[in-house]
Design a protein around this motif. Structure first.
Motif, PDB file in Angstrom:
ATOM      1  N   ARG A 333       0.821  -1.205   0.000  1.00 19.05           N
ATOM      2  CA  ARG A 333       0.000   0.000   0.000  1.00 19.05           C
ATOM      3  C   ARG A 333       0.859   1.262   0.000  1.00 19.05           C
ATOM      4  O   ARG A 333       0.518   2.257  -0.634  1.00 19.05           O
ATOM      5  CB  ARG A 333      -0.919  -0.019   1.219  1.00 19.05           C
ATOM      6  N   LYS A 334       1.977   1.220   0.685  1.00 18.23           N
ATOM      7  CA  LYS A 334       2.836   2.412   0.753  1.00 18.23           C
ATOM      8  C   LYS A 334       3.442   2.725  -0.616  1.00 18.23           C
ATOM      9  O   LYS A 334       3.559   3.888  -1.004  1.00 18.23           O
ATOM     10  CB  LYS A 334       3.915   2.207   1.816  1.00 18.23           C
ATOM     11  N   PHE A 335       3.848   1.697  -1.359  1.00 11.23           N
ATOM     12  CA  PHE A 335       4.346   1.942  -2.716  1.00 11.23           C
ATOM     13  C   PHE A 335       3.212   2.380  -3.638  1.00 11.23           C
ATOM     14  O   PHE A 335       3.406   3.228  -4.518  1.00 11.23           O
ATOM     15  CB  PHE A 335       5.017   0.686  -3.266  1.00 11.23           C
ATOM     16  N   ASP A 336       2.036   1.801  -3.451  1.00 12.91           N
ATOM     17  CA  ASP A 336       0.875   2.180  -4.253  1.00 12.91           C
ATOM     18  C   ASP A 336       0.537   3.657  -4.049  1.00 12.91           C
ATOM     19  O   ASP A 336       0.272   4.381  -5.012  1.00 12.91           O
ATOM     20  CB  ASP A 336      -0.311   1.298  -3.873  1.00 12.91           C
ATOM     21  N   GLU A 337       0.570   4.112  -2.803  1.00 13.16           N
ATOM     22  CA  GLU A 337       0.292   5.516  -2.508  1.00 13.16           C
ATOM     23  C   GLU A 337       1.371   6.420  -3.088  1.00 13.16           C
ATOM     24  O   GLU A 337       1.079   7.509  -3.599  1.00 13.16           O
ATOM     25  CB  GLU A 337       0.176   5.717  -0.996  1.00 13.16           C
ATOM     26  N   ALA A 338       2.623   5.978  -2.993  1.00 11.61           N
ATOM     27  CA  ALA A 338       3.717   6.776  -3.548  1.00 11.61           C
ATOM     28  C   ALA A 338       3.585   6.911  -5.059  1.00 11.61           C
ATOM     29  O   ALA A 338       3.837   7.984  -5.635  1.00 11.61           O
ATOM     30  CB  ALA A 338       5.064   6.142  -3.187  1.00 11.61           C
ATOM     31  N   LEU A 339       3.151   5.832  -5.718  1.00  5.14           N
ATOM     32  CA  LEU A 339       2.997   5.874  -7.175  1.00  5.14           C
ATOM     33  C   LEU A 339       1.827   6.773  -7.566  1.00  5.14           C
ATOM     34  O   LEU A 339       1.913   7.546  -8.529  1.00  5.14           O
ATOM     35  CB  LEU A 339       2.795   4.454  -7.701  1.00  5.14           C
ATOM     36  N   LYS A 340       0.730   6.708  -6.813  1.00  4.36           N
ATOM     37  CA  LYS A 340      -0.440   7.527  -7.125  1.00  4.36           C
ATOM     38  C   LYS A 340      -0.158   9.008  -6.904  1.00  4.36           C
ATOM     39  O   LYS A 340      -0.831   9.864  -7.495  1.00  4.36           O
ATOM     40  CB  LYS A 340      -1.625   7.085  -6.278  1.00  4.36           C
ATOM     41  N   ALA A 341       0.802   9.330  -6.041  1.00  5.43           N
ATOM     42  CA  ALA A 341       1.123  10.722  -5.766  1.00  5.43           C
ATOM     43  C   ALA A 341       1.978  11.348  -6.862  1.00  5.43           C
ATOM     44  O   ALA A 341       2.126  12.572  -6.907  1.00  5.43           O
ATOM     45  CB  ALA A 341       1.853  10.832  -4.428  1.00  5.43           C
ATOM     46  N   LEU A 342       2.520  10.515  -7.752  1.00  2.00           N
ATOM     47  CA  LEU A 342       3.338  11.045  -8.847  1.00  2.00           C
ATOM     48  C   LEU A 342       2.450  11.599  -9.957  1.00  2.00           C
ATOM     49  O   LEU A 342       1.286  11.205 -10.084  1.00  2.00           O
ATOM     50  CB  LEU A 342       4.222   9.928  -9.421  1.00  2.00           C
ATOM     51  N   PRO A 343       2.972  12.521 -10.771  1.00  2.00           N
ATOM     52  CA  PRO A 343       2.213  12.972 -11.946  1.00  2.00           C
ATOM     53  C   PRO A 343       1.855  11.782 -12.838  1.00  2.00           C
ATOM     54  O   PRO A 343       2.602  10.813 -12.935  1.00  2.00           O
ATOM     55  CB  PRO A 343       3.188  13.921 -12.648  1.00  2.00           C
ATOM     56  N   ALA A 344       0.707  11.858 -13.476  1.00  2.00           N
ATOM     57  CA  ALA A 344       0.204  10.734 -14.265  1.00  2.00           C
ATOM     58  C   ALA A 344       1.203  10.280 -15.326  1.00  2.00           C
ATOM     59  O   ALA A 344       1.331   9.083 -15.599  1.00  2.00           O
ATOM     60  CB  ALA A 344      -1.127  11.105 -14.914  1.00  2.00           C
ATOM     61  N   ALA A 345       1.934  11.210 -15.896  1.00  2.00           N
ATOM     62  CA  ALA A 345       2.868  10.857 -16.965  1.00  2.00           C
ATOM     63  C   ALA A 345       4.039  10.030 -16.466  1.00  2.00           C
ATOM     64  O   ALA A 345       4.719   9.366 -17.249  1.00  2.00           O
ATOM     65  CB  ALA A 345       3.387  12.132 -17.638  1.00  2.00           C
ATOM     66  N   HIS A 346       4.295  10.063 -15.169  1.00  2.00           N
ATOM     67  CA  HIS A 346       5.458   9.368 -14.610  1.00  2.00           C
ATOM     68  C   HIS A 346       5.101   8.021 -14.000  1.00  2.00           C
ATOM     69  O   HIS A 346       5.987   7.318 -13.526  1.00  2.00           O
ATOM     70  CB  HIS A 346       6.126  10.240 -13.541  1.00  2.00           C
ATOM     71  N   ARG A 347       3.846   7.665 -13.983  1.00  2.00           N
ATOM     72  CA  ARG A 347       3.449   6.455 -13.270  1.00  2.00           C
ATOM     73  C   ARG A 347       3.776   5.178 -14.029  1.00  2.00           C
ATOM     74  O   ARG A 347       3.705   4.093 -13.464  1.00  2.00           O
ATOM     75  CB  ARG A 347       1.948   6.500 -12.967  1.00  2.00           C
ATOM     76  N   THR A 348       4.093   5.270 -15.289  1.00  2.00           N
ATOM     77  CA  THR A 348       4.447   4.071 -16.040  1.00  2.00           C
ATOM     78  C   THR A 348       5.942   3.985 -16.271  1.00  2.00           C
ATOM     79  O   THR A 348       6.418   3.040 -16.862  1.00  2.00           O
ATOM     80  CB  THR A 348       3.733   4.070 -17.403  1.00  2.00           C
ATOM     81  N   ALA A 349       6.689   4.977 -15.811  1.00  2.00           N
ATOM     82  CA  ALA A 349       8.141   4.952 -15.963  1.00  2.00           C
ATOM     83  C   ALA A 349       8.751   4.061 -14.886  1.00  2.00           C
ATOM     84  O   ALA A 349       8.096   3.692 -13.907  1.00  2.00           O
ATOM     85  CB  ALA A 349       8.704   6.367 -15.864  1.00  2.00           C
ATOM     86  N   GLU A 350      10.002   3.708 -15.069  1.00  2.00           N
ATOM     87  CA  GLU A 350      10.677   2.820 -14.120  1.00  2.00           C
ATOM     88  C   GLU A 350      11.136   3.614 -12.906  1.00  2.00           C
ATOM     89  O   GLU A 350      12.317   3.798 -12.650  1.00  2.00           O
ATOM     90  CB  GLU A 350      11.858   2.109 -14.783  1.00  2.00           C
ATOM     91  N   VAL A 351      10.165   4.082 -12.139  1.00  2.00           N
ATOM     92  CA  VAL A 351      10.465   4.840 -10.924  1.00  2.00           C
ATOM     93  C   VAL A 351      10.559   3.863  -9.755  1.00  2.00           C
ATOM     94  O   VAL A 351      10.101   2.724  -9.834  1.00  2.00           O
ATOM     95  CB  VAL A 351       9.370   5.889 -10.658  1.00  2.00           C
ATOM     96  N   ALA A 352      11.141   4.327  -8.649  1.00  2.00           N
ATOM     97  CA  ALA A 352      11.352   3.453  -7.497  1.00  2.00           C
ATOM     98  C   ALA A 352      10.032   2.939  -6.933  1.00  2.00           C
ATOM     99  O   ALA A 352       9.922   1.764  -6.562  1.00  2.00           O
ATOM    100  CB  ALA A 352      12.142   4.204  -6.424  1.00  2.00           C
ATOM    101  N   ALA A 353       9.023   3.805  -6.876  1.00  2.00           N
ATOM    102  CA  ALA A 353       7.725   3.378  -6.333  1.00  2.00           C
ATOM    103  C   ALA A 353       7.134   2.257  -7.187  1.00  2.00           C
ATOM    104  O   ALA A 353       6.560   1.289  -6.664  1.00  2.00           O
ATOM    105  CB  ALA A 353       6.768   4.562  -6.273  1.00  2.00           C
ATOM    106  N   GLY A 354       7.256   2.363  -8.504  1.00  2.00           N
ATOM    107  CA  GLY A 354       6.738   1.332  -9.393  1.00  2.00           C
ATOM    108  C   GLY A 354       7.486   0.023  -9.255  1.00  2.00           C
ATOM    109  O   GLY A 354       6.883  -1.059  -9.282  1.00  2.00           O
ATOM    110  N   LYS A 355       8.802   0.118  -9.084  1.00  2.00           N
ATOM    111  CA  LYS A 355       9.598  -1.101  -8.930  1.00  2.00           C
ATOM    112  C   LYS A 355       9.243  -1.818  -7.628  1.00  2.00           C
ATOM    113  O   LYS A 355       9.076  -3.045  -7.602  1.00  2.00           O
ATOM    114  CB  LYS A 355      11.084  -0.735  -8.941  1.00  2.00           C
ATOM    115  N   GLY A 356       9.111  -1.050  -6.537  1.00  2.00           N
ATOM    116  CA  GLY A 356       8.726  -1.660  -5.267  1.00  2.00           C
ATOM    117  C   GLY A 356       7.355  -2.299  -5.342  1.00  2.00           C
ATOM    118  O   GLY A 356       7.126  -3.394  -4.812  1.00  2.00           O
ATOM    119  N   LEU A 357       6.418  -1.634  -6.018  1.00  2.00           N
ATOM    120  CA  LEU A 357       5.071  -2.182  -6.172  1.00  2.00           C
ATOM    121  C   LEU A 357       5.103  -3.459  -6.994  1.00  2.00           C
ATOM    122  O   LEU A 357       4.367  -4.411  -6.710  1.00  2.00           O
ATOM    123  CB  LEU A 357       4.167  -1.136  -6.830  1.00  2.00           C
ATOM    124  N   TRP A 358       5.968  -3.499  -7.998  1.00  2.00           N
ATOM    125  CA  TRP A 358       6.072  -4.694  -8.832  1.00  2.00           C
ATOM    126  C   TRP A 358       6.535  -5.896  -8.016  1.00  2.00           C
ATOM    127  O   TRP A 358       5.981  -6.998  -8.152  1.00  2.00           O
ATOM    128  CB  TRP A 358       7.048  -4.444  -9.977  1.00  2.00           C
TER     129      TRP A 358
END
Length: 526
Positions: A333-358
């Motif tokens: 949930r913490k990674f999910d919240e971090a990803l949702k807080a990013l701008p929409a254009a950045h949510r599909t990039a290989e950001v740390a929040a996305g990697k942790g959620l994966w």
């Protein structure tokens, strides 16, 4: 007003260089703070207006090992044409789900004088019939049941003996001696409040519309009396049975109480929840306490040893002979919240929040595949499939920790997983253990929903009664019982027991007992 001291102006080239570097460092620091505040603002907006679902959209996060995610060698090559057949629903299927309901048949026939042929005046006969079914609602009805016990004596003894035997007809012991409350009305009021979340003041208004003047104070007194007199012995029996298990779940939530001695009305009190795992009889127990001290679970679970699923709250650390199992839903949930807080254009990039959620999603995917296997097979499969993921995830966490701002949402998510690591990997020790504490969160949800409606408890006595009643109705629901029917059954049977602490008798009345009548059980769906 004091004037802020100004920094001396640089004079030399080296001083200008140092001054420029200091400004640049301050700008970078402020940028990070702004990004952190933007994250928090976007997350707050999402929580207020966005979807509460934590499911990862199918078009996100596939950038990690995309080929491996999409590939399926077992999938056959597509053909030119795919023919599908869809079964047509028939009326019988629709009605099958209601076949446990009683059926009242109303027949409509022509009056005798109308059974005449309009063509030849001959007599008509019944050729066939057509039928339709309707689901009918029967509003609640109230009535007074007056129990009259007849008393008998002997005429002969009255005339000839010094004493006369007197025999009184037996009648069931009442649920509320000296009061109007029957087993059914006690069960109804409890069901309305603790299952349907209908506050007593609204029940008071509802009863008034039926012509009954029963104040909310009277209803509250009934709840407290029935809880203390009849339900508490069953609660303590269920608790003793729970402590014999070796896998439990725990959670807690706020439970406001207005008139707590020595405390202000706005201070937080708590309802603690403890329940068995999926391999034991379903027992869900609640305990009211005025604080969130770790002493409360230590005292409640005294005598228990084994595994306890919980979130990251440090209050459970005081438990002896207990292995704490962390919750991967909290980590995810913490990674999910971090990803949702990013701008929409950045949510599909290989950001740390996305990697942790994966990583978290992959662990949950393993658990879904192992849902129906035995604990032994699950334990073995976890060693083969989850262990490599955990090893890679820990290595990634350690590397990513130095690359993100600690106070950012992503930084907090990484810190949570690292701090909880020993507890998060505890589920690998036994195939009966679960990867998350969702079982406890589901059990605490009815309290949260109810709290939104009735807001607070008035006194600690009422809060304790609420905890006991919630324990009975939630355990009943977990055992597939109808809470109203089960409560009514208890209030009919418990008053008849010579000893309310008879363990054998309580075992027969427990929610998981196979000796309960079918009328207490929810009809299985068709």
């Amino acid at each position: 007003m004091t004037k802020r001291a100004e920094s001396p102006q640089p004079q030399t080239l080296d001083e200008y260089k140092t001054y420029s570097e200091a400004l640049e460092a301050e700008v970078n620091k402020l940028k990070k703070q702004v990004l952190m505040l933007l994250e928090q603002s976007k997350l707050a907006q999402h929580k207020r207006f966005g979807s509460s679902s934590e499911k990862t959209p199918l078009n996100q996060l596939f950038l990690f090992n995309e080929a491996e995610q999409a590939a399926n060698p077992a999938l056959p090559e597509p053909t030119v044409e795919t023919v599908t057949h869809k079964r047509k629903k028939v009326k019988g299927d629709r009605l099958a789900k209601f076949d446990h309901l009683p059926v009242e048949t109303v027949e409509y026939r022509l009056p005798e004088e109308e059974q005449v042929c309009s063509c030849c005046d001959g007599k008509l006969h019944e050729m066939s019939s057509e039928a339709r079914d309707e689901l009918v609602f029967m509003p609640a009805q109230y009535k007074i049941v007056r129990s009259v016990r007849f008393i008998y004596s002997c005429r002969h003894c009255e005339r000839n003996e010094e004493s006369t035997p007197v025999v009184t007809a037996k009648a069931p012991a009442p649920a509320h001696p000296g009061g109007l409350a029957s087993a059914s009305i006690l069960a109804h009021v409890m069901h309305q409040k603790y299952v349907e979340s209908l506050p007593l003041y609204r029940q008071e208004q509802q009863l008034l519309r039926h012509g009954l003047m029963l104040s909310r104070q009277t209803l509250a007194n009934w709840m407290i009396y029935a809880s203390e007199r009849w339900l508490e012995p069953l609660f303590h029996y269920m608790k003793s049975h729970m402590l014999l298990q070796d896998i439990l779940h725990a959670d807690e939530t706020t439970f406001p109480v207005l008139q707590e001695p020595g405390r202000k009305a706005e201070q937080k009190s708590y309802l603690w929840m403890y329940r068995t795992g999926h391999t034991s009889e379903p027992i869900v127990l609640y305990e009211y306490q005025p604080t969130r001290s770790g002493e409360h679970p230590r005292q409640f679970l005294e005598g228990f040893s084994g595994y306890l699923h919980a979130d990251g709250f440090s209050g459970y650390h005081k438990l002896a002979d207990v292995t704490l199992c962390g919750c991967w839903s909290h980590a995810r949930r913490k990674f999910d919240e971090a990803l949702k807080a990013l701008p929409a254009a950045h949510r599909t990039a290989e950001v740390a929040a996305g990697k942790g959620l994966w990583f978290c999603n992959e662990l949950f995917a393993v658990e879904r595949r192992l849902k129906d296997v035995s604990p032994e097979a699950r334990h073995q499969a976890r060693q083969e499939q989850s262990a490599p993921l955990l090893e890679a995830y820990l290595k990634w966490l350690q590397n990513a920790e130095a690359e993100v701002l600690p106070k950012s949402l992503t930084g907090q998510a990484i810190t949570y997983s690292l701090n909880q690591w020993d507890k998060l990997v505890a589920f690998m020790q036994d195939g009966r253990l679960e990867i998350d504490n969702n079982r406890a969160e589901r059990a605490i949800k009815p309290v949260v929903i109810g709290r939104k409606n009735w807001i607070f408890a008035n006194t600690p006595k009422g809060a304790k009664a609420s905890a006991t009643i919630y324990s009975i109705v939630e355990s009943a629901k977990a055992s597939g019982l109808n809470p109203y029917a089960y409560l009514k059954f208890l209030f009919e049977q418990l008053p008849q027991l010579p000893n309310l602490h008879d363990q054998d008798a309580l075992r027969q009345l427990a929610p998981w007992s196979t000796s309960l009548p079918d009328s207490c059980r929810v009809a299985p769906p068709k």
